[in-house]
Write an enzyme that holds these catalytic residues in place. Structure first.
Site, PDB file in Angstrom:
ATOM      1  N   TYR A  63      20.467 -13.109  -0.808  1.00  0.00           N
ATOM      2  CA  TYR A  63      21.080 -13.862  -1.368  1.00  0.00           C
ATOM      3  C   TYR A  63      21.883 -13.992  -1.442  1.00  0.00           C
ATOM      4  CZ  TYR A  63      22.015 -10.609  -4.909  1.00  0.00           C
ATOM      5  OH  TYR A  63      22.526  -9.300  -5.540  1.00  0.00           O
ATOM      6  N   CYS A  64      23.201 -15.095  -1.126  1.00  0.00           N
ATOM      7  CA  CYS A  64      24.641 -15.437  -0.856  1.00  0.00           C
ATOM      8  C   CYS A  64      25.249 -15.863  -1.773  1.00  0.00           C
ATOM      9  CB  CYS A  64      25.203 -16.104   0.557  1.00  0.00           C
ATOM     10  SG  CYS A  64      24.803 -17.515   0.314  1.00  0.00           S
ATOM     11  N   TYR A  65      26.339 -16.296  -1.845  1.00  0.00           N
ATOM     12  CA  TYR A  65      26.582 -17.156  -2.728  1.00  0.00           C
ATOM     13  C   TYR A  65      26.480 -18.069  -3.750  1.00  0.00           C
ATOM     14  CZ  TYR A  65      29.867 -18.539  -6.909  1.00  0.00           C
ATOM     15  OH  TYR A  65      30.823 -19.240  -8.068  1.00  0.00           O
TER      16      TYR A  65
END
Length: 105
Positions: A63-65
């Site tokens: 995951y990222c933002y």
């Protein structure tokens, strides 16, 4: 094409105690501000340098933002890592409704 899973799916799997690598690829300061429980922090730059050498779990959730960069990271792990299944968390950290958000010390 990289499979995406919802934040709710990741939450349910964490609550059940499922075994998988959870990788946060955001920058250091973003990770320090808070991250998902049990997440390993590996920036995209670090991932590019270490993807081949890491011992990946059978399943990896990245995951990222917002969920865009994590697709790139999942492709990288799929291509060069040894995980059997790699998915991106759709919506990323911004869509996470905290069951427990961890702030780094």
């Amino acid at each position: 094409m990289i499979e995406e899973v919802s934040t709710e799916t990741v939450r349910e799997r964490l609550e059940r105690g499922d075994e998988f690598d959870l990788i946060d690829i955001r920058e250091d300061e973003d990770y320090a501000d808070g991250h998902l429980p049990k997440a390993d922090h590996v920036t995209i730059e670090e991932l590019e340098e270490t993807v081949v050498d890491r011992d990946w779990a059978d399943e990896v959730v990245v995951y990222c933002y917002r969920g865009n960069s994590s697709i790139q990271a999942a492709r990288l792990i799929t291509e060069y890592g040894d995980a059997e299944r790699v998915v991106s968390m759709a919506g990323g950290y911004q869509d996470w409704e905290p069951l427990e958000t961890v702030a780094a010390d």
